[in-house]
Design a protein around this motif. Structure first.
Motif, PDB file in Angstrom:
ATOM      1  N   LEU A  92       0.832  -1.211   0.000  1.00  0.00           N
ATOM      2  CA  LEU A  92       0.000   0.000   0.000  1.00  0.00           C
ATOM      3  C   LEU A  92       0.864   1.257   0.000  1.00  0.00           C
ATOM      4  CD1 LEU A  92      -2.841   1.216   0.150  1.00  0.00           C
ATOM      5  CD2 LEU A  92      -2.684   1.044   2.646  1.00  0.00           C
ATOM      6  N   THR A  93       1.935   1.241   0.760  1.00  0.00           N
ATOM      7  CA  THR A  93       2.856   2.384   0.793  1.00  0.00           C
ATOM      8  C   THR A  93       3.477   2.601  -0.579  1.00  0.00           C
ATOM      9  OG1 THR A  93       3.346   1.982   3.131  1.00  0.00           O
ATOM     10  CG2 THR A  93       4.936   3.293   1.916  1.00  0.00           C
ATOM     11  N   ASN A  97       2.961   5.899  -2.855  1.00  0.00           N
ATOM     12  CA  ASN A  97       4.118   6.627  -3.394  1.00  0.00           C
ATOM     13  C   ASN A  97       4.015   6.766  -4.908  1.00  0.00           C
ATOM     14  OD1 ASN A  97       5.292   7.068  -0.896  1.00  0.00           O
ATOM     15  ND2 ASN A  97       6.554   5.228  -0.993  1.00  0.00           N
ATOM     16  N   LEU A  98       3.560   5.708  -5.582  1.00  0.00           N
ATOM     17  CA  LEU A  98       3.392   5.757  -7.027  1.00  0.00           C
ATOM     18  C   LEU A  98       2.311   6.769  -7.406  1.00  0.00           C
ATOM     19  CD1 LEU A  98       4.149   4.616  -9.808  1.00  0.00           C
ATOM     20  CD2 LEU A  98       2.393   2.854  -9.448  1.00  0.00           C
ATOM     21  N   VAL A  99       1.179   6.734  -6.691  1.00  0.00           N
ATOM     22  CA  VAL A  99       0.096   7.697  -6.956  1.00  0.00           C
ATOM     23  C   VAL A  99       0.602   9.111  -6.707  1.00  0.00           C
ATOM     24  CG1 VAL A  99      -2.157   8.514  -6.124  1.00  0.00           C
ATOM     25  CG2 VAL A  99      -1.793   6.079  -6.552  1.00  0.00           C
ATOM     26  N   ASN A 100       1.368   9.298  -5.637  1.00  0.00           N
ATOM     27  CA  ASN A 100       1.921  10.615  -5.327  1.00  0.00           C
ATOM     28  C   ASN A 100       2.840  11.081  -6.459  1.00  0.00           C
ATOM     29  OD1 ASN A 100       2.353  12.912  -3.684  1.00  0.00           O
ATOM     30  ND2 ASN A 100       4.288  12.025  -2.957  1.00  0.00           N
ATOM     31  N   GLN A 101       3.689  10.176  -6.923  1.00  0.00           N
ATOM     32  CA  GLN A 101       4.610  10.515  -8.012  1.00  0.00           C
ATOM     33  C   GLN A 101       3.813  10.878  -9.267  1.00  0.00           C
ATOM     34  OE1 GLN A 101       7.272   7.349  -9.032  1.00  0.00           O
ATOM     35  NE2 GLN A 101       8.310   8.506 -10.632  1.00  0.00           N
TER      36      GLN A 101
END
Length: 122
Positions: A92-93, A97-101
């Motif tokens: 999930l983390t 992080n991917l969604v944030n990027q």
């Protein structure tokens, strides 16, 4: 003859005295055997109680071993669940992080697009 009679009477009295002592000793011995027999009966009874309590302890021991085995199994299941939860949190983390990027990239693209639209506003 009188002297013989006296001696015979004395001997009979002595024999009676010894017989009386032997009877007293026999009664005393019988009493002691009765006490020993009573002690044996009491010991058998007490050992029966001890045997019963030992069997109860053994049943309790089996129950305790079963409970400890169940607790061990639950602990192992908890450990596995904890590992799975940790793996899920890590996944999930990584996804966050991917969604944030990607959000940062979309923001950058939106900025570029906004700058390009400025050309048309003039």
């Amino acid at each position: 003859m009188v002297a013989d009679s006296k001696r015979s009477i004395e001997k009979m009295e002595e024999v009676n005295k010894h017989l009386q002592e032997q009877q007293n000793n026999l009664k005393s011995t019988q009493s002691e055997f009765a006490n020993v027999s009573s002690g044996i009966v009491n010991t058998r009874s007490q050992s029966g109680l001890v045997d019963g309590q030992a069997k109860e302890c053994d049943v309790s021991r089996v129950g305790v071993v079963d409970i400890i085995s169940r607790i061990s199994s639950i602990s192992e299941q908890n450990a596995v669940s904890t590992q799975e939860t940790t793996a899920s949190i890590q996944e999930l983390t990584a996804t966050i992080n991917l969604v944030n990027q990607q959000a940062v990239e979309v923001k950058d693209q939106a900025q570029i697009l906004e700058e390009a639209m400025q050309f048309f506003k003039l």
